[in-house]
Design an enzyme around this catalytic site. Sequence first.
Site, short mmCIF file in Angstrom:
data_model
loop_
_atom_site.label_atom_id
_atom_site.label_comp_id
_atom_site.label_asym_id
_atom_site.label_seq_id
_atom_site.Cartn_x
_atom_site.Cartn_y
_atom_site.Cartn_z
N SER A 13 0.86 -1.18 0.00
CA SER A 13 0.00 0.00 0.00
C SER A 13 0.89 1.23 0.00
O SER A 13 1.65 1.46 0.94
CB SER A 13 -0.90 0.01 1.24
N HIS A 38 -1.50 -1.34 -4.08
CA HIS A 38 -2.78 -0.98 -3.49
C HIS A 38 -2.76 0.52 -3.21
O HIS A 38 -1.84 1.02 -2.55
CB HIS A 38 -2.95 -1.79 -2.19
N ASP A 40 -4.79 3.68 -1.61
CA ASP A 40 -5.85 4.02 -0.67
C ASP A 40 -6.35 5.43 -0.89
O ASP A 40 -5.71 6.40 -0.49
CB ASP A 40 -5.31 3.87 0.75
N MET A 42 -8.87 8.29 0.04
CA MET A 42 -9.71 8.70 1.18
C MET A 42 -10.19 10.13 0.97
O MET A 42 -9.40 11.00 0.61
CB MET A 42 -8.89 8.64 2.47
N HIS A 71 -8.46 1.34 -3.83
CA HIS A 71 -9.38 1.15 -2.70
C HIS A 71 -10.10 2.48 -2.44
O HIS A 71 -9.52 3.40 -1.87
CB HIS A 71 -8.55 0.70 -1.48
N MET A 73 -12.14 4.58 -0.54
CA MET A 73 -12.77 4.87 0.75
C MET A 73 -13.40 6.24 0.64
O MET A 73 -12.97 7.22 1.28
CB MET A 73 -11.71 4.79 1.87
N MET A 142 -11.75 -5.92 5.51
CA MET A 142 -10.86 -5.01 6.25
C MET A 142 -10.62 -5.54 7.65
O MET A 142 -11.54 -5.96 8.35
CB MET A 142 -11.47 -3.61 6.30
N ASP A 180 -6.93 -6.53 4.30
CA ASP A 180 -6.36 -5.18 4.30
C ASP A 180 -6.40 -4.58 5.69
O ASP A 180 -7.48 -4.34 6.23
CB ASP A 180 -7.14 -4.31 3.31
C1 DX5 Z 1 -6.53 1.59 5.80
C2 DX5 Z 1 -6.12 1.24 4.39
C3 DX5 Z 1 -5.06 0.19 4.36
C4 DX5 Z 1 -3.79 0.60 5.02
C5 DX5 Z 1 -2.88 -0.58 5.16
O1 DX5 Z 1 -7.55 2.52 5.77
O2 DX5 Z 1 -7.22 0.77 3.66
O3 DX5 Z 1 -4.83 -0.22 3.02
O4 DX5 Z 1 -3.13 1.61 4.31
O5 DX5 Z 1 -1.80 -0.20 5.93
P1 DX5 Z 1 -1.21 -1.17 7.05
O6 DX5 Z 1 -0.79 -2.40 6.32
O7 DX5 Z 1 -0.07 -0.40 7.63
O8 DX5 Z 1 -2.32 -1.44 8.03
ZN ZN Z 2 -6.68 -0.18 1.69
#
Ligand code: DX5
Ligand code: ZN
Length: 231
Positions: A13, A38, A40, A42, A71, A73, A142, A180
């Site tokens: 990630s 991956h 993320d 947000m 991903h 979010m 998750m 994840d």
């Molecule tokens: C959390 C994300 C994850 C996160 C993973 O909101 O969706 O993908 O970045 O990071 P680690 O592996 O450090 O938990």
């Molecule tokens: Zn993620």
Amino acid sequence: MHNRRPERRLAPSLLSADFADLAGAIRASEAAGAGAFHLDVMDGHFVPNISFGPALVHAVRRRTRLPLDIHLMISDPVRYAPVFREAGGDTLVFHLEATRDPKATVEALRATGAAVGAAIRPDTPYSAIDPWVPSLDQVLVMSVHPGFSGQQFLPEALPKLRAARQQLDAIGSAADLSIDGGVTEETASAAAEAGATFFVCGNSTFVGGRVDANLQRLRASVEAGAARAVR
Ligand code: DX5
Ligand code: ZN
């Protein structure tokens, strides 16, 4: 029906990488055998943090041929799916909690030409995703509350992985089963044993700047868990 199971892949990630040296993080991850990245996304609304948008996805796309797993979010995945696809996303993963109409969401995301995944938060039961699994290319469970990297793995994710694995095998689906959040060399093996095939690793990939050694240890943990599962 195990034969349709996809290969097990590690997906760093990039949220945990040095944003000022993403090219270096990408190179190191590729050299260490990463199977995908991956990303993320947000929006500060669906989750209490803001990360990055399509411009960064596009910048990453120009540096790697590995699949980009996006991903989302975010509160309105249908609205933003086309721009993330155009930016280079291969798989678009939405949150079931962000939509009242999962069927329409899957269709809208698929219409962009991307593969489609759905994610559930730790507070969402497996039964919420169950009806949509046959229409998905990825099921993402998750194991932390979304918003931040570096949190501790929540073991409540394991029964959900087992339920998803059973369902995917029963219908002969080759969809990825992703875990994840808090995936480390201590927790990856339990997730692999429970049937996960796609391991998102943020902090555990980049901690200490030793991407090669880190991914090697994660890979060993995954293989140990997978070996326990077939016994
Ligand atoms: C959390 C994300 C994850 C996160 C993973 O909101 O969706 O993908 O970045 O990071 P680690 O592996 O450090 O938990
Ligand atoms: Zn993620």
